[in-house]
Write a protein that holds these residues in place. Sequence first.
Motif, mmCIF file in Angstrom:
data_model
loop_
_atom_site.group_PDB
_atom_site.id
_atom_site.type_symbol
_atom_site.label_atom_id
_atom_site.label_comp_id
_atom_site.label_asym_id
_atom_site.label_seq_id
_atom_site.Cartn_x
_atom_site.Cartn_y
_atom_site.Cartn_z
ATOM 1 N N TYR A 181 23.383 50.431 70.214
ATOM 2 C CA TYR A 181 22.716 49.503 69.296
ATOM 3 C C TYR A 181 21.217 49.797 69.349
ATOM 4 N N GLY A 182 20.589 49.885 68.184
ATOM 5 C CA GLY A 182 19.198 50.314 68.170
ATOM 6 C C GLY A 182 18.350 49.594 67.137
ATOM 7 N N ASN A 183 17.217 50.250 66.788
ATOM 8 C CA ASN A 183 16.215 49.659 65.898
ATOM 9 C C ASN A 183 15.865 48.245 66.362
ATOM 10 N N VAL A 184 15.294 48.197 67.559
ATOM 11 C CA VAL A 184 14.975 46.925 68.221
ATOM 12 C C VAL A 184 13.804 46.250 67.494
ATOM 13 N N ARG A 185 13.961 44.978 67.217
ATOM 14 C CA ARG A 185 12.923 44.223 66.500
ATOM 15 C C ARG A 185 12.601 42.929 67.243
ATOM 16 N N ASN A 186 11.345 42.496 67.103
ATOM 17 C CA ASN A 186 10.881 41.287 67.769
ATOM 18 C C ASN A 186 11.400 40.041 67.065
ATOM 19 N N MET A 187 11.891 39.088 67.857
ATOM 20 C CA MET A 187 12.368 37.804 67.351
ATOM 21 C C MET A 187 11.417 36.705 67.840
ATOM 22 N N THR A 215 20.715 47.357 64.531
ATOM 23 C CA THR A 215 21.678 48.303 63.977
ATOM 24 C C THR A 215 22.733 48.675 65.013
ATOM 25 N N ARG A 216 23.882 49.099 64.505
ATOM 26 C CA ARG A 216 25.031 49.467 65.333
ATOM 27 C C ARG A 216 25.424 50.896 65.000
ATOM 28 N N THR A 217 25.478 51.767 66.021
ATOM 29 C CA THR A 217 25.822 53.167 65.806
ATOM 30 C C THR A 217 27.333 53.332 65.656
ATOM 31 N N GLY A 218 27.745 54.224 64.724
ATOM 32 C CA GLY A 218 29.158 54.389 64.415
ATOM 33 C C GLY A 218 30.028 54.835 65.569
ATOM 34 N N TRP A 219 29.439 55.522 66.559
ATOM 35 C CA TRP A 219 30.280 56.019 67.656
ATOM 36 C C TRP A 219 30.794 54.897 68.557
ATOM 37 N N VAL A 220 30.276 53.679 68.379
ATOM 38 C CA VAL A 220 30.785 52.548 69.160
ATOM 39 C C VAL A 220 32.295 52.388 68.929
ATOM 40 N N ASP A 221 32.769 52.765 67.741
ATOM 41 C CA ASP A 221 34.178 52.597 67.395
ATOM 42 C C ASP A 221 35.108 53.506 68.194
ATOM 43 N N TYR A 222 34.580 54.640 68.675
ATOM 44 C CA TYR A 222 35.492 55.573 69.359
ATOM 45 C C TYR A 222 34.974 56.090 70.701
ATOM 46 N N ALA A 223 33.663 56.084 70.930
ATOM 47 C CA ALA A 223 33.137 56.602 72.206
ATOM 48 C C ALA A 223 31.791 55.970 72.526
ATOM 49 N N PRO A 224 31.762 54.676 72.840
ATOM 50 C CA PRO A 224 30.482 54.027 73.163
ATOM 51 C C PRO A 224 29.843 54.647 74.399
ATOM 52 N N ILE A 225 28.500 54.657 74.429
ATOM 53 C CA ILE A 225 27.794 55.276 75.564
ATOM 54 C C ILE A 225 26.958 54.295 76.372
ATOM 55 N N ASP A 226 26.852 53.028 75.929
ATOM 56 C CA ASP A 226 26.025 52.081 76.680
ATOM 57 C C ASP A 226 26.463 52.037 78.139
ATOM 58 N N ASN A 227 25.469 52.167 79.036
ATOM 59 C CA ASN A 227 25.664 52.133 80.485
ATOM 60 C C ASN A 227 26.493 53.302 81.015
ATOM 61 N N VAL A 228 26.775 54.283 80.163
ATOM 62 C CA VAL A 228 27.512 55.483 80.565
ATOM 63 C C VAL A 228 26.677 56.726 80.282
ATOM 64 N N GLY A 229 26.196 56.845 79.052
ATOM 65 C CA GLY A 229 25.375 57.981 78.659
ATOM 66 C C GLY A 229 26.198 59.194 78.259
ATOM 67 N N PHE A 230 25.497 60.217 77.810
ATOM 68 C CA PHE A 230 26.129 61.503 77.529
ATOM 69 C C PHE A 230 26.154 62.333 78.809
ATOM 70 N N GLN A 231 27.261 63.018 79.040
ATOM 71 C CA GLN A 231 27.419 63.814 80.251
ATOM 72 C C GLN A 231 26.857 65.223 80.063
ATOM 73 N N PRO A 232 26.313 65.808 81.130
ATOM 74 C CA PRO A 232 25.864 67.206 81.047
ATOM 75 C C PRO A 232 27.058 68.156 81.080
ATOM 76 N N ASP A 233 26.866 69.338 80.557
ATOM 77 C CA ASP A 233 27.874 70.399 80.702
ATOM 78 C C ASP A 233 27.826 70.973 82.116
ATOM 79 N N VAL A 234 26.614 71.058 82.654
ATOM 80 C CA VAL A 234 26.410 71.567 84.008
ATOM 81 C C VAL A 234 25.591 70.532 84.774
ATOM 82 N N ARG A 235 26.182 69.969 85.809
ATOM 83 C CA ARG A 235 25.488 68.949 86.600
ATOM 84 C C ARG A 235 24.598 69.621 87.642
#
Length: 477
Positions: A417-423, A437-457
């Motif tokens: 979820y992005g485009n943070v605005r002041n309330m 805003t809500r990113t479309g990948w939430v429907d199949y692969a959410p990343i909040d608190n997980v992130g994208f993984q590296p190919d080589v750690r």
Amino acid sequence: MKAPHPILLFWILFLNSLAIFAQNSCECASTLNIIIKKTEDNYAGFYDKVNPKTRPRYEALVDSLRAAAAGLEGDKNCFQLLKKYKKFFGDGHFQLYFNAPEVNIAVKKIDIDESTVKIYLDKNTSQLHPLEGIWEIADGSYRVALMRHPQHPTKIVAVVLSSQNKQWQLGMIKFEAQAQGNSPYKGIYWAGDLSSSERTFLLDNNLLNIPNSGYWIRRYPQEATPLEIAKSQAAEEDFSLKPIDNQTFYIRIPSFGVSYATVDSLLKTHDLTIRRSPYLIIDIRENGGGMNSSFPAILKYLNTHNFKDIHSHFRSTADNLLAEKAIIDRAIREEWISEKEAKPWQETLAKNQKQIGKMVKYAPENIKFKEVLPNPKKVAVLMNEHCYSSAEYFVYFAKQSKKVTLFGKNTGGMMDYGNVRNMPLPCPLFELRLPTTRTGWVDYAPIDNVGFQPDVRIPDNEKDWVKFVQNYWRLPN
């Protein structure tokens, strides 16, 4: 006793009513209810986070917080209660700040000097907390003693020994962290203007990283190594580009808070060298995000079959539309973008005005190039757990390229979820900022608190990530 003049009486009553309003506007139960309503009405992730499965837990939490807030005194106590509501959503882009009047620990002093600190450190060598010592910020503008607070031994405080900022005097506390546990430590940081915010303190031997405030270097009782100092200085650099050798080009991007024009201009200066280099290393470690519009100029060097974006949704509400207009106006006023560049944004805002109450779908904006460059042949993206927001969106595009290998650690996980605005809130002591805003990948692969993984750690004990990549590619270094 003579009655006050009618005009004087009016002002007394008016000022008293203002004082009562200010007091009521910051009353904890009222503030909590307003934050709950703002969140439920405007947060783009609300219906994902509060779904049929989680709603009973959410409602139980709200009931318990409302009961606890009734009659609760003390702004700091109220903030701790409000944070429990924020915590439910597990979203780093859901932001809540406490703008306390700065009559607090920052203006209190601890009566010490550097020689006294050194005596303390030398006497207690075997018992020191890992944070304790004499430290300097990377640019040298502050020198502090990190030590246990004399009256509160569960806190480590940074006491100013010297400062180039005249507002900061000897003995004032620059930041404080909880002493319990291991790094990362939690605490409060006071900026140059004495404003405070909660921060995370990441200790790496003789380096202390305070995201959004920079690196600090230990000077005593042990001195940071030249490699550690170089790392802190590299992290403080702006967008920078340089050839490492005749085969490898290096791009350092500490933030995507720069315009496309700036990035494009810098790349053009080095374009010929990059196109001659078979290997490219793009370093986005510690990149907290910025604007997605700043990185397409870089993607041309990564391109193998163009880049597919994903759709998103904007939660169209009265508050979100007002916030959107405010940020467009500011972007033009402060020249982040030109009026011409703002026009499509303003047109989208006008369309969304007609769809209040809906999640408005934004079509994906795919990025296409006319050619696939022969060089670079291989691209490394260095990333870590402090890559957030737009930095993660860059990774999302980069991982689509057949040239790219992701090295390092999982990204921070803060782009569902992005485009943070002041309330705006009636109480100025608290600040609420919500993703719209809500990113479309939430429907199949959410990343909040997980992130994208590296190919080589990259292992935790590896200090030179660039050398690690060169060895991985078996390049001369």
